[in-house]
Design a protein around this motif. Structure first.
Motif, PDB file in Angstrom:
ATOM      1  N   GLN A 142      49.007  34.632  38.303  1.00 45.51           N
ATOM      2  CA  GLN A 142      47.757  35.515  38.085  1.00 45.51           C
ATOM      3  C   GLN A 142      47.921  36.176  36.858  1.00 45.51           C
ATOM      4  OE1 GLN A 142      44.965  35.477  40.101  1.00 45.51           O
ATOM      5  NE2 GLN A 142      46.205  33.786  40.988  1.00 45.51           N
ATOM      6  N   ILE A 143      49.119  36.558  36.379  1.00 48.63           N
ATOM      7  CA  ILE A 143      49.400  37.360  35.077  1.00 48.63           C
ATOM      8  C   ILE A 143      49.145  36.188  33.895  1.00 48.63           C
ATOM      9  CG2 ILE A 143      51.013  38.295  33.644  1.00 48.63           C
ATOM     10  CD1 ILE A 143      52.413  39.440  36.440  1.00 48.63           C
ATOM     11  N   LYS A 145      47.254  33.776  33.993  1.00 46.60           N
ATOM     12  CA  LYS A 145      45.994  33.363  33.906  1.00 46.60           C
ATOM     13  C   LYS A 145      45.120  34.419  33.275  1.00 46.60           C
ATOM     14  CE  LYS A 145      42.109  32.426  37.121  1.00 46.60           C
ATOM     15  NZ  LYS A 145      41.645  32.152  38.512  1.00 46.60           N
ATOM     16  N   GLU A 146      45.432  35.764  33.455  1.00 47.27           N
ATOM     17  CA  GLU A 146      44.592  36.725  32.885  1.00 47.27           C
ATOM     18  C   GLU A 146      45.045  37.136  31.314  1.00 47.27           C
ATOM     19  OE1 GLU A 146      41.724  39.801  32.648  1.00 47.27           O
ATOM     20  OE2 GLU A 146      41.935  38.122  34.091  1.00 47.27           O
ATOM     21  N   PHE A 147      46.561  37.087  31.054  1.00 48.72           N
ATOM     22  CA  PHE A 147      47.066  37.576  29.977  1.00 48.72           C
ATOM     23  C   PHE A 147      47.660  36.237  29.533  1.00 48.72           C
ATOM     24  CE2 PHE A 147      46.707  41.073  32.435  1.00 48.72           C
ATOM     25  CZ  PHE A 147      46.227  42.167  31.719  1.00 48.72           C
ATOM     26  N   LYS A 148      47.182  35.293  28.804  1.00 48.72           N
ATOM     27  CA  LYS A 148      47.701  33.996  28.347  1.00 48.72           C
ATOM     28  C   LYS A 148      48.801  34.144  27.419  1.00 48.72           C
ATOM     29  CE  LYS A 148      43.689  31.664  29.180  1.00 48.72           C
ATOM     30  NZ  LYS A 148      43.495  31.922  30.431  1.00 48.72           N
TER      31      LYS A 148
END
Length: 162
Positions: A142-143, A145-148
């Protein structure tokens, strides 16, 4: 954390007694742990240092919670949490792993690999104490995905000292 002599593999106690965070525990290791407890049973052994209970030891028991509802706030969130049971390293009996105020404490395995943060607890009796953690391997997806550009592990320390 090394109850069996055959299970110590090249582990050396750090000179400063501080366990360096190195990596994270992969998903397959939750289902096929390789550590051995005091009874020589394969398990994923865990340690954390929380604000309330300090340093405690535990073992991940493999039970998962997959959905959680917060009816007070009208939320239904898919979540993966696993249970950690407290572990007395001298007797192998259950002991309290965490308590109120320890939420967010990072749980690591004995090699310094991140297992995940404490997200809650249960078991108000002395007989059974369950602490819930969210496995880092789920959070990592998830991290990223949100913070590439996020690179949380391994930690990099490049402080300059004058």
């Amino acid at each position: 954390m090394f109850a069996q002599p055959h299970d110590s593999r090249d582990f050396h106690v750090p000179d400063d007694l501080l366990l360096q965070l190195k990596d994270y525990v992969r998903e397959h290791e939750f289902h096929n742990p390789q550590h051995h407890d005091i009874h020589d049973v394969k398990t994923l052994l865990a340690v954390k240092n929380g604000r309330t209970t300090g340093t405690t030891f535990g073992r991940v028991n493999g039970l998962e919670s997959k959905t959680r509802e917060y009816t007070d706030h009208g939320l239904k969130v898919d979540a993966i949490e696993v249970i950690v049971l407290g572990y007395d390293t001298k007797t192998g009996k259950n002991d309290r792993f965490s308590d109120e105020g320890d939420s967010g404490a990072m749980v690591v395995d004995r090699l310094g690999r991140l297992i995940g943060p404490i997200t809650g607890g249960g078991g108000p009796t002395d007989a059974t104490d369950k602490s819930y953690i969210t496995p880092y391997h789920k959070l990592k997806k998830q991290i990223e995905k949100e913070f590439k550009k996020a690179h949380l592990l391994p930690p990099v320390f490049d402080f300059l000292f004058a």
